[in-house]
Design a protein around this motif. Structure first.
Motif, PDB file in Angstrom:
ATOM      1  N   THR A  57       0.380  37.091  31.510  1.00 40.40           N
ATOM      2  CA  THR A  57       0.419  37.709  32.901  1.00 40.40           C
ATOM      3  C   THR A  57       1.100  38.923  33.053  1.00 40.40           C
ATOM      4  N   GLY A  58       1.436  39.460  31.746  1.00 39.21           N
ATOM      5  CA  GLY A  58       2.211  40.687  31.853  1.00 39.21           C
ATOM      6  C   GLY A  58       3.623  40.845  32.175  1.00 39.21           C
ATOM      7  N   SER A  59       4.418  39.454  32.249  1.00 39.60           N
ATOM      8  CA  SER A  59       5.587  39.238  32.706  1.00 39.60           C
ATOM      9  C   SER A  59       6.301  38.206  32.066  1.00 39.60           C
ATOM     10  N   PHE A  60       7.755  38.244  32.098  1.00 40.64           N
ATOM     11  CA  PHE A  60       8.508  37.098  31.241  1.00 40.64           C
ATOM     12  C   PHE A  60       8.269  35.886  32.282  1.00 40.64           C
ATOM     13  N   LYS A  61       7.861  35.875  33.549  1.00 42.19           N
ATOM     14  CA  LYS A  61       7.977  35.093  34.356  1.00 42.19           C
ATOM     15  C   LYS A  61       7.024  33.776  34.065  1.00 42.19           C
ATOM     16  N   LEU A  62       6.203  34.088  33.144  1.00 41.01           N
ATOM     17  CA  LEU A  62       5.189  32.953  32.781  1.00 41.01           C
ATOM     18  C   LEU A  62       6.136  31.861  32.065  1.00 41.01           C
ATOM     19  N   ARG A  63       7.205  32.223  31.321  1.00 41.94           N
ATOM     20  CA  ARG A  63       7.992  31.354  30.642  1.00 41.94           C
ATOM     21  C   ARG A  63       8.684  30.240  31.637  1.00 41.94           C
ATOM     22  N   GLY A  87       4.534  38.404  43.477  1.00 44.69           N
ATOM     23  CA  GLY A  87       3.594  38.785  42.584  1.00 44.69           C
ATOM     24  C   GLY A  87       3.609  38.261  41.363  1.00 44.69           C
ATOM     25  N   ASN A  88       4.603  38.524  40.554  1.00 44.45           N
ATOM     26  CA  ASN A  88       4.760  37.948  39.051  1.00 44.45           C
ATOM     27  C   ASN A  88       5.076  36.687  38.829  1.00 44.45           C
ATOM     28  N   HIS A  89       5.874  36.252  39.773  1.00 40.39           N
ATOM     29  CA  HIS A  89       6.132  34.618  39.843  1.00 40.39           C
ATOM     30  C   HIS A  89       5.079  33.753  39.949  1.00 40.39           C
ATOM     31  N   GLY A  90       4.339  34.320  41.122  1.00 37.61           N
ATOM     32  CA  GLY A  90       3.080  33.842  41.506  1.00 37.61           C
ATOM     33  C   GLY A  90       1.948  33.649  40.404  1.00 37.61           C
ATOM     34  N   LEU A  91       1.899  34.659  39.885  1.00 43.19           N
ATOM     35  CA  LEU A  91       0.944  34.714  38.721  1.00 43.19           C
ATOM     36  C   LEU A  91       1.308  33.842  37.786  1.00 43.19           C
ATOM     37  N   GLY A  92       2.649  33.765  37.289  1.00 44.88           N
ATOM     38  CA  GLY A  92       3.114  32.854  36.350  1.00 44.88           C
ATOM     39  C   GLY A  92       2.900  31.427  36.700  1.00 44.88           C
ATOM     40  N   ARG A 105      -0.671  26.372  45.380  1.00 47.49           N
ATOM     41  CA  ARG A 105      -0.668  27.077  46.748  1.00 47.49           C
ATOM     42  C   ARG A 105       0.327  28.134  46.389  1.00 47.49           C
ATOM     43  N   ILE A 106      -0.061  29.545  46.498  1.00 49.03           N
ATOM     44  CA  ILE A 106       0.774  30.604  46.320  1.00 49.03           C
ATOM     45  C   ILE A 106       0.859  31.344  47.478  1.00 49.03           C
ATOM     46  N   VAL A 107       2.084  31.361  48.235  1.00 44.67           N
ATOM     47  CA  VAL A 107       2.365  32.026  49.387  1.00 44.67           C
ATOM     48  C   VAL A 107       3.067  33.550  48.925  1.00 44.67           C
ATOM     49  N   VAL A 108       2.315  34.499  49.568  1.00 44.09           N
ATOM     50  CA  VAL A 108       2.549  35.864  49.374  1.00 44.09           C
ATOM     51  C   VAL A 108       2.777  36.525  50.442  1.00 44.09           C
ATOM     52  N   PRO A 109       3.895  37.603  50.769  1.00 47.35           N
ATOM     53  CA  PRO A 109       4.104  38.308  51.582  1.00 47.35           C
ATOM     54  C   PRO A 109       2.716  39.118  52.066  1.00 47.35           C
ATOM     55  N   VAL A 110       2.378  39.395  53.416  1.00 45.72           N
ATOM     56  CA  VAL A 110       1.354  40.108  53.807  1.00 45.72           C
ATOM     57  C   VAL A 110       1.277  41.490  53.269  1.00 45.72           C
ATOM     58  N   ASN A 111       2.499  42.221  52.628  1.00 47.11           N
ATOM     59  CA  ASN A 111       2.308  43.509  52.268  1.00 47.11           C
ATOM     60  C   ASN A 111       2.564  43.457  50.433  1.00 47.11           C
ATOM     61  N   LYS A 116      -1.650  42.766  42.399  1.00 46.05           N
ATOM     62  CA  LYS A 116      -1.044  41.302  42.088  1.00 46.05           C
ATOM     63  C   LYS A 116      -1.983  40.513  43.018  1.00 46.05           C
ATOM     64  N   ILE A 117      -2.185  40.623  44.143  1.00 45.49           N
ATOM     65  CA  ILE A 117      -3.421  39.699  45.220  1.00 45.49           C
ATOM     66  C   ILE A 117      -4.622  39.747  44.073  1.00 45.49           C
ATOM     67  N   SER A 118      -5.012  40.726  43.684  1.00 43.50           N
ATOM     68  CA  SER A 118      -6.466  40.737  42.981  1.00 43.50           C
ATOM     69  C   SER A 118      -6.332  39.850  41.941  1.00 43.50           C
ATOM     70  N   ALA A 119      -5.179  39.851  41.079  1.00 47.79           N
ATOM     71  CA  ALA A 119      -5.128  39.030  39.912  1.00 47.79           C
ATOM     72  C   ALA A 119      -4.976  37.429  40.195  1.00 47.79           C
ATOM     73  N   LEU A 120      -4.232  37.228  41.309  1.00 50.76           N
ATOM     74  CA  LEU A 120      -4.203  35.746  41.859  1.00 50.76           C
ATOM     75  C   LEU A 120      -5.420  35.433  42.270  1.00 50.76           C
ATOM     76  N   LYS A 121      -6.253  36.139  43.073  1.00 53.07           N
ATOM     77  CA  LYS A 121      -7.669  35.641  43.088  1.00 53.07           C
ATOM     78  C   LYS A 121      -8.564  35.301  42.030  1.00 53.07           C
ATOM     79  N   SER A 122      -8.050  35.690  40.850  1.00 52.07           N
ATOM     80  CA  SER A 122      -8.931  35.317  39.707  1.00 52.07           C
ATOM     81  C   SER A 122      -8.632  33.931  39.147  1.00 52.07           C
TER      82      SER A 122
END
Length: 223
Positions: A57-63, A87-92, A105-111, A116-122
């Protein structure tokens, strides 16, 4: 920041980090620790960079996300998870839930970042936009959990999250057992407490650089 829960579990021990490492080992990359010539010359000191951008996911947050989800009971997995993330935690969490087939379910701020949104949609997750910042998104996610159930996966204030992300330090210690100190650029919800926990348990000194460029030198407690 508001809405930061207190850690409910017992204090972290070295075994927390080793248990996390064993748990997530099949799913994460043991990322390279590369010597950087230009930085070493600049500071007149050997500098190594831990390339966590090599994770899926491009980040340590996956761990941390993997360690948390792998620690859930069968009943908790069936009920699903939800989280708030910029972004990154949600991707993890999205990646970990896909690997383990856990509804998420992933809640993200509107901005939140479009990338990251595009990646989450995958991923096959329910993506919800709510709030102008992380705190507002987190509050929405907490309220959603109270109404509909599931396990809330906090981005940073959680023992399993901390232990999972702190496995970075185990890999650094293994590769450079004689390292003098570790420097990490952190934000208030970044990797600081994860690295701090493991490295101080190992009697290492950490130089943490926060978003305001404040240096917080952490020393181990004397014997």
């Amino acid at each position: 920041p508001s809405g930061v829960p207190k850690l409910s579990s017992s204090p972290l021990s070295v075994e927390n980090f080793h248990s996390a490492e064993r748990r997530i080992r099949p799913y994460v990359r043991k990322t390279p620790l590369e010597h950087n010539h230009s930085l070493s010359r600049r500071f007149d000191f050997p500098v190594y960079l831990k390339l966590e951008n090599w994770q899926a996911t491009g980040s340590f947050k996956l761990r941390g996300a993997l360690n948390k989800l792998l620690a859930l009971s069968a009943r908790q997995r069936e009920a699903g998870v939800l989280t708030a993330s910029a972004g990154n935690h949600g991707l993890g969490v999205a990646h970990a839930s896909a690997l383990l087939q856990i509804p998420a379910r992933i809640v993200v701020p509107v901005n939140a970042s479009r990338a990251k949104i595009s990646a989450l949609k995958s991923f096959n997750v329910e993506l919800i936009k709510s709030g102008d910042d992380y705190d507002a998104a987190q509050q929405f996610a907490e309220n959603l959990r109270k109404r509909e159930g599931g396990t809330f996966v906090h981005a940073f204030s959680d023992v399993e999250i901390i232990a999972g992300q702190g496995t970075i330090a185990l890999e650094i210690i293994e590769a450079l057992p004689d390292s003098v100190f570790l420097t990490a650029y952190t934000s208030w919800h970044g990797s600081d407490r994860n690295l701090r926990g493991e490295m101080t348990l190992r009697k290492k000194m950490i130089d943490l650089v926060g978003p305001d460029h404040i240096h917080d030198r952490i020393f181990p407690t004397p014997d």
